[in-house]
Design a protein around this motif. Structure first.
Motif, PDB file in Angstrom:
ATOM      1  N   LEU A 150       2.718   1.728  -3.349  1.00  0.00           N
ATOM      2  CA  LEU A 150       1.779   2.228  -4.367  1.00  0.00           C
ATOM      3  C   LEU A 150       1.640   3.741  -4.265  1.00  0.00           C
ATOM      4  O   LEU A 150       1.645   4.457  -5.267  1.00  0.00           O
ATOM      5  CB  LEU A 150       0.395   1.591  -4.174  1.00  0.00           C
ATOM      6  CG  LEU A 150       0.147   0.218  -4.793  1.00  0.00           C
ATOM      7  CD1 LEU A 150      -1.158  -0.363  -4.275  1.00  0.00           C
ATOM      8  CD2 LEU A 150       0.119   0.299  -6.322  1.00  0.00           C
ATOM      9  N   GLU A 151       1.523   4.199  -3.026  1.00  0.00           N
ATOM     10  CA  GLU A 151       1.362   5.631  -2.765  1.00  0.00           C
ATOM     11  C   GLU A 151       2.635   6.395  -3.153  1.00  0.00           C
ATOM     12  O   GLU A 151       2.568   7.407  -3.842  1.00  0.00           O
ATOM     13  CB  GLU A 151       1.100   5.812  -1.265  1.00  0.00           C
ATOM     14  CG  GLU A 151       0.170   6.954  -0.940  1.00  0.00           C
ATOM     15  CD  GLU A 151      -0.198   6.912   0.535  1.00  0.00           C
ATOM     16  OE1 GLU A 151       0.356   7.749   1.266  1.00  0.00           O
ATOM     17  OE2 GLU A 151      -0.978   6.027   0.935  1.00  0.00           O
ATOM     18  N   THR A 152       3.779   5.863  -2.736  1.00  0.00           N
ATOM     19  CA  THR A 152       5.065   6.537  -2.991  1.00  0.00           C
ATOM     20  C   THR A 152       5.315   6.693  -4.488  1.00  0.00           C
ATOM     21  O   THR A 152       5.746   7.759  -4.948  1.00  0.00           O
ATOM     22  CB  THR A 152       6.230   5.746  -2.352  1.00  0.00           C
ATOM     23  OG1 THR A 152       5.991   5.641  -0.951  1.00  0.00           O
ATOM     24  CG2 THR A 152       7.565   6.440  -2.568  1.00  0.00           C
ATOM     25  N   GLU A 187       0.841  -1.209   0.000  1.00  0.00           N
ATOM     26  CA  GLU A 187       0.000   0.000   0.000  1.00  0.00           C
ATOM     27  C   GLU A 187       0.878   1.261   0.000  1.00  0.00           C
ATOM     28  O   GLU A 187       0.656   2.197  -0.761  1.00  0.00           O
ATOM     29  CB  GLU A 187      -0.888  -0.018   1.255  1.00  0.00           C
ATOM     30  CG  GLU A 187      -2.113   0.862   1.175  1.00  0.00           C
ATOM     31  CD  GLU A 187      -3.222   0.271   0.312  1.00  0.00           C
ATOM     32  OE1 GLU A 187      -3.364   0.783  -0.827  1.00  0.00           O
ATOM     33  OE2 GLU A 187      -3.912  -0.665   0.747  1.00  0.00           O
ATOM     34  N   LYS A 188       1.894   1.243   0.864  1.00  0.00           N
ATOM     35  CA  LYS A 188       2.786   2.404   0.998  1.00  0.00           C
ATOM     36  C   LYS A 188       3.579   2.628  -0.292  1.00  0.00           C
ATOM     37  O   LYS A 188       3.757   3.757  -0.748  1.00  0.00           O
ATOM     38  CB  LYS A 188       3.737   2.190   2.182  1.00  0.00           C
ATOM     39  CG  LYS A 188       4.521   3.445   2.527  1.00  0.00           C
ATOM     40  CD  LYS A 188       5.443   3.232   3.716  1.00  0.00           C
ATOM     41  CE  LYS A 188       6.317   4.468   3.902  1.00  0.00           C
ATOM     42  NZ  LYS A 188       7.452   4.234   4.754  1.00  0.00           N
ATOM     43  N   THR A 196      -1.419   4.184  -7.066  1.00  0.00           N
ATOM     44  CA  THR A 196      -2.614   3.686  -6.370  1.00  0.00           C
ATOM     45  C   THR A 196      -3.817   3.641  -7.310  1.00  0.00           C
ATOM     46  O   THR A 196      -4.583   2.682  -7.311  1.00  0.00           O
ATOM     47  CB  THR A 196      -2.940   4.577  -5.143  1.00  0.00           C
ATOM     48  OG1 THR A 196      -1.763   4.669  -4.339  1.00  0.00           O
ATOM     49  CG2 THR A 196      -4.053   3.983  -4.315  1.00  0.00           C
ATOM     50  N   GLY A 256       8.886   0.772  -7.263  1.00  0.00           N
ATOM     51  CA  GLY A 256       7.991   0.266  -6.208  1.00  0.00           C
ATOM     52  C   GLY A 256       8.322  -1.164  -5.823  1.00  0.00           C
ATOM     53  O   GLY A 256       8.283  -1.532  -4.635  1.00  0.00           O
ATOM     54  N   ARG A 296       3.091   6.637  -6.828  1.00  0.00           N
ATOM     55  CA  ARG A 296       1.913   7.265  -7.472  1.00  0.00           C
ATOM     56  C   ARG A 296       1.154   6.342  -8.398  1.00  0.00           C
ATOM     57  O   ARG A 296       0.732   6.740  -9.493  1.00  0.00           O
ATOM     58  CB  ARG A 296       2.360   8.515  -8.252  1.00  0.00           C
ATOM     59  CG  ARG A 296       3.169   9.487  -7.416  1.00  0.00           C
ATOM     60  CD  ARG A 296       3.810  10.546  -8.252  1.00  0.00           C
ATOM     61  NE  ARG A 296       4.666  11.393  -7.430  1.00  0.00           N
ATOM     62  CZ  ARG A 296       4.834  12.686  -7.599  1.00  0.00           C
ATOM     63  NH1 ARG A 296       4.221  13.303  -8.557  1.00  0.00           N
ATOM     64  NH2 ARG A 296       5.625  13.370  -6.810  1.00  0.00           N
ATOM     65  N   ARG A 332      -3.737   0.506  -9.707  1.00  0.00           N
ATOM     66  CA  ARG A 332      -3.217  -0.722  -9.098  1.00  0.00           C
ATOM     67  C   ARG A 332      -3.816  -2.000  -9.686  1.00  0.00           C
ATOM     68  O   ARG A 332      -3.186  -3.050  -9.657  1.00  0.00           O
ATOM     69  CB  ARG A 332      -3.421  -0.691  -7.584  1.00  0.00           C
ATOM     70  CG  ARG A 332      -4.838  -0.807  -7.125  1.00  0.00           C
ATOM     71  CD  ARG A 332      -4.930  -0.636  -5.632  1.00  0.00           C
ATOM     72  NE  ARG A 332      -5.992  -1.464  -5.064  1.00  0.00           N
ATOM     73  CZ  ARG A 332      -6.224  -1.583  -3.773  1.00  0.00           C
ATOM     74  NH1 ARG A 332      -5.485  -0.935  -2.901  1.00  0.00           N
ATOM     75  NH2 ARG A 332      -7.194  -2.354  -3.333  1.00  0.00           N
ATOM     76  N   GLN A 355      12.062  12.128  -2.740  1.00  0.00           N
ATOM     77  CA  GLN A 355      11.293  11.440  -1.691  1.00  0.00           C
ATOM     78  C   GLN A 355      12.024  10.176  -1.227  1.00  0.00           C
ATOM     79  O   GLN A 355      12.138   9.907  -0.034  1.00  0.00           O
ATOM     80  CB  GLN A 355       9.912  11.077  -2.254  1.00  0.00           C
ATOM     81  CG  GLN A 355       8.856  10.902  -1.197  1.00  0.00           C
ATOM     82  CD  GLN A 355       7.491  10.648  -1.827  1.00  0.00           C
ATOM     83  OE1 GLN A 355       7.237  11.010  -2.972  1.00  0.00           O
ATOM     84  NE2 GLN A 355       6.618  10.011  -1.087  1.00  0.00           N
TER      85      GLN A 355
END
Length: 244
Positions: free
Chosen positions: A126-128, A123-124, A132, A153, A130, A135, A186
């Motif tokens: 996917l967010e990092t 989940e994390k 999500t 990812g 971009r 998916r 990031q």
């Protein structure tokens, strides 16, 4: 975190010296760009770090010697790399790609069990990166840039601490390049990032420090401004030093 340390690294193919005695230090949290003309030894250098090219000398990451270890053992020590062409499972969804990558250290029986929900590390990631919103799409349908992000990812969920990225923005649109540059920043909050790159505009905007290679050796090192002002670099790239 103590970062990456390379000492007297040499790679020779049939008498040809591809990397000739390189010393390199990349501190933890750096976004280091490695540049140089074709044939300078950039990709060979990261091939040696990741166990894909036989080398002599010493390469340590977080104090662990990498040279002489098998590729998968180097990966388990937290060293991850991407290639110029993204290597993702095109028929599988983004989520399935990440789930398989996250399960690389688990046994086959664990992987066969039905998963309940999405693991937090997936989940994390996917967010990092971009992704999500896409998916559940097959990876093969993603834009070029998104495939590169998916590959990053996949390294995140494998708990890579050192990211070695080989020309990550080649073929990307302007917006994708910007998003990738932000992603590198990031990543560097918790990881060490090394980027091999030809895109000088991208380098000027997102590199923290630069190493210039030429003919298998390090020609220059420093900030973007320092490297651009170095007459040796100007000669290699432009054929002559720039007049002050």
């Amino acid at each position: 975190m103590s970062g990456l340390s390379v000492r007297d690294l040499r790679v020779v193919f049939d008498g040809f010296v591809a990397v000739g005695g390189v010393d390199l230090d990349v501190p933890a949290g750096d976004v280091r760009f490695i540049i140089g003309p074709n044939g300078a030894g950039k990709t060979t250098l990261i091939d040696a770090v990741t166990g894909l090219a036989k080398a002599t000398g010493s390469v340590t990451f977080e104090g662990q010697e990498l040279l002489g270890r098998k590729v998968h053992k180097i990966a388990r020590l937290g060293v991850g790399r991407t290639f110029q062409t993204a290597t993702v499972f095109e028929e599988l969804t983004v989520l399935q790609n990440l789930d398989i990558a996250a399960g690389w250290a688990r046994g086959p029986l664990t992987l066969l069990r039905t998963r309940k929900g999405v693991p937090p590390e997936v989940e994390k990631a996917l967010e990092t990166v971009r992704l999500t919103g896409v998916r559940d799409k097959p990876a093969g349908t993603l834009a070029h840039g998104q495939k590169q992000w998916l590959e990053i990812g996949m390294l995140l969920v494998q708990n890579a601490q050192l990211f070695l990225l080989d020309e990550p923005v080649a073929g990307m649109s302007h917006d994708e390049r910007d998003a990738t540059g932000e992603l590198l920043g990031q990543l560097s909050k918790d990881h060490t990032v090394v980027v091999i790159e030809h895109d000088m505009d991208f380098l000027r905007r997102f590199a923290r420090t630069v190493t210039v290679m030429h003919a298998g050796k390090i020609l220059s090192e420093g900030t973007v401004a320092q490297v651009q002002a170095d007459p040796k670099v100007q000669e290699v790239y432009l054929g002559h030093p720039v007049e002050a």
